[in-house]
Scaffold this motif. Structure first.
Motif, mmCIF file in Angstrom:
data_model
loop_
_atom_site.group_PDB
_atom_site.id
_atom_site.type_symbol
_atom_site.label_atom_id
_atom_site.label_comp_id
_atom_site.label_asym_id
_atom_site.label_seq_id
_atom_site.Cartn_x
_atom_site.Cartn_y
_atom_site.Cartn_z
ATOM 1 N N PHE A 109 8.934 -21.740 -18.299
ATOM 2 C CA PHE A 109 8.135 -21.427 -17.112
ATOM 3 C C PHE A 109 9.019 -20.858 -15.997
ATOM 4 O O PHE A 109 8.635 -19.927 -15.285
ATOM 5 N N GLU A 110 10.195 -21.438 -15.833
ATOM 6 C CA GLU A 110 11.108 -20.994 -14.780
ATOM 7 C C GLU A 110 11.487 -19.534 -14.966
ATOM 8 O O GLU A 110 11.634 -18.798 -13.981
ATOM 9 N N GLN A 111 11.641 -19.107 -16.228
ATOM 10 C CA GLN A 111 12.003 -17.724 -16.514
ATOM 11 C C GLN A 111 10.947 -16.743 -16.013
ATOM 12 O O GLN A 111 11.236 -15.583 -15.745
ATOM 13 N N GLU A 112 9.704 -17.205 -15.910
ATOM 14 C CA GLU A 112 8.602 -16.323 -15.524
ATOM 15 C C GLU A 112 8.133 -16.547 -14.087
ATOM 16 O O GLU A 112 7.222 -15.870 -13.619
ATOM 17 N N ALA A 113 8.744 -17.507 -13.404
ATOM 18 C CA ALA A 113 8.315 -17.836 -12.041
ATOM 19 C C ALA A 113 8.788 -16.792 -11.041
ATOM 20 O O ALA A 113 9.794 -16.109 -11.245
ATOM 21 N N ARG A 114 8.055 -16.684 -9.953
ATOM 22 C CA ARG A 114 8.462 -15.829 -8.837
ATOM 23 C C ARG A 114 9.207 -16.652 -7.787
ATOM 24 O O ARG A 114 10.138 -16.175 -7.149
ATOM 25 N N GLU A 115 8.798 -17.929 -7.643
ATOM 26 C CA GLU A 115 9.403 -18.777 -6.616
ATOM 27 C C GLU A 115 9.436 -20.219 -7.107
ATOM 28 O O GLU A 115 8.521 -20.676 -7.791
ATOM 29 N N VAL A 116 10.513 -20.917 -6.770
ATOM 30 C CA VAL A 116 10.638 -22.342 -7.084
ATOM 31 C C VAL A 116 10.945 -23.095 -5.801
ATOM 32 O O VAL A 116 11.870 -22.738 -5.068
ATOM 33 N N ARG A 160 20.480 -20.345 -16.930
ATOM 34 C CA ARG A 160 19.319 -20.390 -16.034
ATOM 35 C C ARG A 160 19.645 -19.747 -14.691
ATOM 36 O O ARG A 160 18.791 -19.105 -14.076
ATOM 37 N N GLN A 161 20.872 -19.905 -14.238
ATOM 38 C CA GLN A 161 21.252 -19.404 -12.919
ATOM 39 C C GLN A 161 21.235 -17.876 -12.827
ATOM 40 O O GLN A 161 21.234 -17.317 -11.733
ATOM 41 N N ARG A 162 21.196 -17.204 -13.966
ATOM 42 C CA ARG A 162 21.134 -15.739 -13.942
ATOM 43 C C ARG A 162 19.850 -15.237 -13.298
ATOM 44 O O ARG A 162 19.763 -14.083 -12.895
ATOM 45 N N LEU A 163 18.840 -16.110 -13.217
ATOM 46 C CA LEU A 163 17.602 -15.732 -12.537
ATOM 47 C C LEU A 163 17.852 -15.366 -11.077
ATOM 48 O O LEU A 163 17.113 -14.575 -10.494
ATOM 49 N N LEU A 164 18.890 -15.945 -10.489
ATOM 50 C CA LEU A 164 19.206 -15.671 -9.086
ATOM 51 C C LEU A 164 20.032 -14.400 -8.925
ATOM 52 O O LEU A 164 20.272 -13.962 -7.799
ATOM 53 N N GLU A 165 20.455 -13.816 -10.052
ATOM 54 C CA GLU A 165 21.340 -12.649 -10.002
ATOM 55 C C GLU A 165 20.676 -11.374 -10.506
ATOM 56 O O GLU A 165 21.275 -10.306 -10.452
ATOM 57 N N GLN A 166 19.451 -11.473 -11.031
ATOM 58 C CA GLN A 166 18.799 -10.296 -11.592
ATOM 59 C C GLN A 166 18.298 -9.371 -10.479
ATOM 60 O O GLN A 166 18.346 -9.705 -9.296
ATOM 61 N N GLU A 168 15.352 -8.324 -9.523
ATOM 62 C CA GLU A 168 14.330 -8.976 -8.704
ATOM 63 C C GLU A 168 14.532 -10.485 -8.864
ATOM 64 O O GLU A 168 13.928 -11.114 -9.735
ATOM 65 N N PRO A 169 15.388 -11.063 -8.048
ATOM 66 C CA PRO A 169 15.789 -12.459 -8.275
ATOM 67 C C PRO A 169 14.679 -13.459 -7.990
ATOM 68 O O PRO A 169 13.754 -13.200 -7.213
ATOM 69 N N SER A 227 9.700 -30.222 -8.625
ATOM 70 C CA SER A 227 9.727 -28.776 -8.414
ATOM 71 C C SER A 227 8.301 -28.249 -8.472
ATOM 72 O O SER A 227 7.479 -28.740 -9.255
ATOM 73 N N VAL A 228 8.027 -27.223 -7.660
ATOM 74 C CA VAL A 228 6.756 -26.504 -7.726
ATOM 75 C C VAL A 228 7.079 -25.059 -8.069
ATOM 76 O O VAL A 228 7.825 -24.401 -7.340
ATOM 77 N N LEU A 229 6.547 -24.575 -9.185
ATOM 78 C CA LEU A 229 6.801 -23.214 -9.636
ATOM 79 C C LEU A 229 5.586 -22.351 -9.319
ATOM 80 O O LEU A 229 4.441 -22.729 -9.630
ATOM 81 N N SER A 230 5.822 -21.196 -8.688
ATOM 82 C CA SER A 230 4.765 -20.241 -8.373
ATOM 83 C C SER A 230 5.040 -18.933 -9.102
ATOM 84 O O SER A 230 6.196 -18.574 -9.339
ATOM 85 N N PHE A 231 3.959 -18.205 -9.415
ATOM 86 C CA PHE A 231 4.069 -17.004 -10.238
ATOM 87 C C PHE A 231 3.506 -15.791 -9.511
ATOM 88 O O PHE A 231 2.734 -15.910 -8.564
ATOM 89 N N ALA A 232 3.902 -14.610 -9.973
ATOM 90 C CA ALA A 232 3.540 -13.374 -9.280
ATOM 91 C C ALA A 232 2.043 -13.113 -9.332
ATOM 92 O O ALA A 232 1.450 -12.624 -8.367
ATOM 93 N N ASP A 233 1.415 -13.408 -10.465
ATOM 94 C CA ASP A 233 -0.010 -13.161 -10.635
ATOM 95 C C ASP A 233 -0.792 -14.347 -10.085
ATOM 96 O O ASP A 233 -0.595 -15.480 -10.518
ATOM 97 N N SER A 234 -1.690 -14.075 -9.154
ATOM 98 C CA SER A 234 -2.465 -15.153 -8.539
ATOM 99 C C SER A 234 -3.365 -15.857 -9.547
ATOM 100 O O SER A 234 -3.849 -16.962 -9.284
#
Length: 289
Positions: A109-116, A160-166, A168-169, A227-234
């Motif tokens: 899920f974290e891999q696909e999240a927009r915000e944590v 997992r930390q690479r998500l912060l370096e891509q 669109e982080p 943690s609360v994970l939010s995604f790009a698609d509403s």
């Protein structure tokens, strides 16, 4: 029909596909029993498909789309694409024998999240840990783990930390109790480097860190981390994840999500500002050195 040879993780795409299948069956006014009679797909299998427990084989998905009268070629291909892409992150597959299903699900899920939004009471957030701190904390939390198992878990954490370096982080907002920074994990040198690195990462535009100081007294995060994970698609609901000795828990129940979001807002209000938090971290580094 055998759709359960391998149990996939309930990734975001698999959840979306499950929701589409539920919607299509509802629009066709068919019960699960009626679907079983007309396709041979058992009610148990259909339930698992509609709750993102399993991924459909191509022939099973085609049978359902035919029954639900989905004739548009693009709509059918879009659903097949969701199914094809709903597997686990490729890099994660080599660690399946060592990680719990719940932890792997969180990573997917974290891999696909927009915000944590992450609150931690005793640990530096995993996405912000240094390799040395991660090694020390994992070895301490899992005293029976072998050195190889610890090293593999550290590699997963760093991946997992690479998500912060891509390009669109991932957007990370972390609120952490001061207790997590006062516990000297791995020794003074390791902890000082961790806090210094944390202060540097907290200055990134997509990372915010707030510290709840000891003098803030009691606060609503004391019962535990989450943690609360939010995604790009509403259309994809927020997910709450909690980790405890009794096991990990996921929920997208609207009342639970609202409760945790409100709790996080309260924690932000009792924490010092991001700028003051960086200053506090730097002071702690000076004390350790």
């Amino acid at each position: 029909m055998d759709d359960m040879a391998r149990k996939p993780l309930p990734t975001l795409r698999l959840r979306r596909l499950a929701a589409e299948l539920r919607s299509l069956r509802s629009a066709a006014s068919l019960s699960r029993e009626a679907v079983e009679e007309r396709t041979g797909i058992t009610g148990t299998t259909l339930y698992r498909l509609e709750t993102a427990k399993v991924r459909p084989q191509r022939r099973t998905l085609n049978s359902l789309l035919d029954l639900y009268n989905v004739t548009d070629a693009k709509a059918r291909e879009d659903l097949h694409a969701l199914s094809r892409k709903s597997g686990d992150p490729e890099w994660l597959q080599s660690y399946q024998s060592e990680l719990t299903e719940q932890y792997m699900t969180y990573i997917a899920f974290e891999q696909e999240a927009r915000e944590v939004r992450n609150f931690e009471s005793l640990f530096v957030p995993g996405l912000l840990q240094t390799e040395a701190y991660a090694t020390a904390v994992i070895a301490g939390v899992l005293p029976t783990a072998t050195p190889e198992e610890v090293a593999n878990r550290v590699r997963v954490r760093l991946q997992r930390q690479r998500l912060l370096e891509q390009q669109e982080p991932l957007r990370l907002w972390a609120v952490v109790d001061e207790a997590a920074f006062r516990r000297t994990v791995g020794g003074s040198a390791v902890m000082a480097d961790q806090l210094r690195t944390l202060a540097e990462r907290a200055a990134l535009p997509h990372v915010s860190v707030q510290v709840i100081p000891f003098n803030a007294g009691a606060h609503p995060g004391m019962p535990g981390s989450f943690s609360v994970l939010s995604f790009a698609d509403s259309a994809d609901p927020d997910i709450v994840y909690t980790d405890s000795m009794s096991g990990d828990l996921f929920t997208d129940s609207p009342p639970a999500v609202r409760r945790h979001m409100l709790t996080f807002a309260h924690l932000q209000s009792v924490a010092v500002s991001p700028a003051d938090s960086i200053q506090l971290l730097n002071r702690l580094v000076d004390e350790l050195e």
